[in-house]
Enzyme design. Structure first.
Site, PDB file in Angstrom:
ATOM      1  N   VAL A  63      -0.738  -9.653  -2.260  1.00  0.00           N
ATOM      2  CA  VAL A  63       0.173  -8.238  -2.279  1.00  0.00           C
ATOM      3  C   VAL A  63       0.099  -7.222  -3.658  1.00  0.00           C
ATOM      4  O   VAL A  63      -0.025  -7.816  -4.177  1.00  0.00           O
ATOM      5  CB  VAL A  63       1.660  -8.773  -1.977  1.00  0.00           C
ATOM      6  N   LYS A  64      -0.408  -6.208  -3.547  1.00  0.00           N
ATOM      7  CA  LYS A  64      -0.313  -5.300  -4.423  1.00  0.00           C
ATOM      8  C   LYS A  64       0.723  -4.602  -4.938  1.00  0.00           C
ATOM      9  O   LYS A  64       1.771  -4.042  -4.239  1.00  0.00           O
ATOM     10  CB  LYS A  64      -1.113  -4.054  -4.092  1.00  0.00           C
ATOM     11  N   LEU A  65       1.469  -4.833  -6.126  1.00  0.00           N
ATOM     12  CA  LEU A  65       3.060  -4.569  -6.341  1.00  0.00           C
ATOM     13  C   LEU A  65       2.798  -2.780  -7.689  1.00  0.00           C
ATOM     14  O   LEU A  65       1.998  -3.713  -8.862  1.00  0.00           O
ATOM     15  CB  LEU A  65       3.287  -5.752  -6.925  1.00  0.00           C
TER      16      LEU A  65
END
Ligand code: G3P
Length: 214
Positions: free
Chosen positions: A82-84
């Site tokens: 998951v890219k945050l």
């Protein structure tokens, strides 16, 4: 150093996989928008092509929205990371994802202090954008050197994922500095193998081979 390809273009990914060079894929909303397809459809198809970390970026900018999306992405495939974004909400979500066992790639990193916060939040990967720093006459690779040194000082597990790569020199310098990963646009991947002396030398060998008695 691991090579990820920085694209959501399935044809480029397939071609890079056929080269046997790809360890993972990074996408972002801009790259996915170019495909004209639904985000989940693109990520699911990529997961079927590459057996490695596949970065899918949340679209929310608030903590609650990020966590809602992160939980959905985590269920899509075991390889989804998951890219945050590197904001206070993004760091809070990174900590929560870490505690929930969800892998994260903290993106839009432009300073060593930002990278330090991401590592303290337990990020799996940190994505410093070297090309965008170079674009404004800053020194992207100096940031990579600083982050690698800081992470080594404190034995952080967060992997340095060099992003916003513009040319083969970025790849060369990232490897010299000991970055863990470089995520590379397809065009640059193709450039890595090219050298005029190799082409000239091969042409000469091919020509001379014709003189060898059969
Ligand atoms: O993964 C981040 C990367 O896609 C950003 O690259 O060229 O938009 O600065 P760029």
């Amino acid at each position: 150093m691991k090579f990820f390809i920085d694209t959501a273009d399935l044809a480029e990914i397939r071609e890079a996989v056929d080269m046997g060079l790809i360890d993972g894929v990074t996408t972002n909303p801009s790259l996915v928008a170019k495909t004209g397809r639904k985000y989940r459809d693109v990520i699911e198809e990529i997961c079927g092509l590459v057996d490695g970390p596949i970065s899918a970026e949340v679209l929310s900018i608030d903590y609650e929205g990020m966590m809602k999306e992160a939980r959905v992405w985590a269920k899509v495939h075991a390889n989804v990371v998951v890219k945050l974004p590197l904001t206070l909400d993004g760091l809070k979500a990174t900590r929560a994802c870490t505690q929930a066992g969800i892998k994260t790639n903290v993106t839009l990193c432009f300073s060593a202090n930002q990278a330090l916060l991401a590592a303290k939040a337990g990020a799996t990967f940190i994505s410093p954008f070297v090309g965008r720093l170079d674009d404004i006459s800053d020194d992207g690779m100096q940031l990579i050197e600083d982050i690698v040194n800081i992470y080594n000082n404190y034995h952080f597990d967060t992997e340095v994922l060099v992003a916003s790569v513009r040319h083969p020199i970025h790849v060369h310098q990232a490897a010299l500095l000991g970055a863990d990963v470089c995520t590379i646009p397809f065009k640059v991947i193709a450039q890595l193998a090219k050298h005029p002396l190799t082409d000239a030398g091969l042409a000469k060998f091919v020509e001379d081979a014709k003189k060898i008695p059969q």
